[in-house]
Write an enzyme that holds these catalytic residues in place. Sequence first.
Site, short mmCIF file in Angstrom:
data_model
loop_
_atom_site.label_atom_id
_atom_site.label_comp_id
_atom_site.label_asym_id
_atom_site.label_seq_id
_atom_site.Cartn_x
_atom_site.Cartn_y
_atom_site.Cartn_z
N ASN A 5 0.80 -1.22 0.00
CA ASN A 5 0.00 0.00 0.00
C ASN A 5 0.83 1.27 0.00
O ASN A 5 0.40 2.31 -0.51
CB ASN A 5 -0.93 0.00 1.22
N SER B 143 -3.77 3.13 -8.50
CA SER B 143 -4.56 4.37 -8.54
C SER B 143 -5.23 4.49 -9.90
O SER B 143 -4.73 3.97 -10.91
CB SER B 143 -3.64 5.58 -8.33
N TYR C 275 4.00 10.10 -11.52
CA TYR C 275 3.20 9.28 -10.62
C TYR C 275 2.29 8.36 -11.42
O TYR C 275 2.15 7.16 -11.11
CB TYR C 275 2.38 10.17 -9.69
N LYS D 54 2.18 4.22 -11.38
CA LYS D 54 1.01 3.42 -11.01
C LYS D 54 0.59 2.50 -12.16
O LYS D 54 0.11 1.39 -11.93
CB LYS D 54 -0.14 4.33 -10.59
#
Length: 282
Positions: free
Chosen positions: A97, A152, A166, A170
């Site tokens: 996580n 995400s 980012y 992901k």
Amino acid sequence: MSSSVGRFANKVAIVTGSSSGIGRAVAVLFAENGAKVTITGRSREKLDETFRHILRSGISSENVNQVIGDIGTNDGQTHLIESTIQKFGKIDILVNNAGALITDKNKKIGIFQGIDVFDKNFDLNVRSVMELTQKAIPYLAENKGEIVNVSSIASGPQGHTEHLYYSVCKAAIDQLTRNLALQLISKGIRVNCVNPGTVITGFYSAMGLNDKEVEKFAEDMKANADCIPRGEVGKPEDIAKLIAFLADRDSSSYIIGQTITIDGGSTLVMGMLAGNSALHNE
């Protein structure tokens, strides 16, 4: 609740990034359902708060292992695994996580961010997941364990130009999930992934937003059906329930290598249709 009671009775789970937000909600839910849980993060103060949340649920402190450390480092990962084995003797579930959106200090966005910003995002959001998973595999294989990665909706397929680095990281986690699932199912290890949408956690403050800015962001999201058709911002507990479902072999044994979106409908809205009144009227 005794560790011998609940759907995760006698299971041992590691939940990274469990000092707040989604990770904390997962750790609490697992513990409430009988698991022995290793919680970990870099902030002792925040991790202590997670520990207190678990104890308030009536869980014995003996069922919780606190590990302060940085999973972005080899030493941090090794200590996390060894500490869990030392205290609980095995590992059944790994929830990857921990992650963050690391921004450019010069306030540049997209491809114009410094490449050092990409390196930092990749090291935390991808490399640490791969390395920790490598270290956990021998123990997970012994018990035909479960891995749940947290990605995400920024992973796509829609573009996410402002926070490109980012987003790319992901997307890598989504693909890593598929590849790991194929390779590890022969060892009895299931691998799946969740793609949360907007969930208000410490994620946004880590990006540099103050409390008022975070509150305004959440209200704007809730008020705009083009952003969240459900009309509500997600709660960490919403994501935790899906993670628990994927980590529970009795509930999800035939789900392998899947990335499940949980976003209140956000990714259903196409840009070309956003604002179309026909979407919002009978």
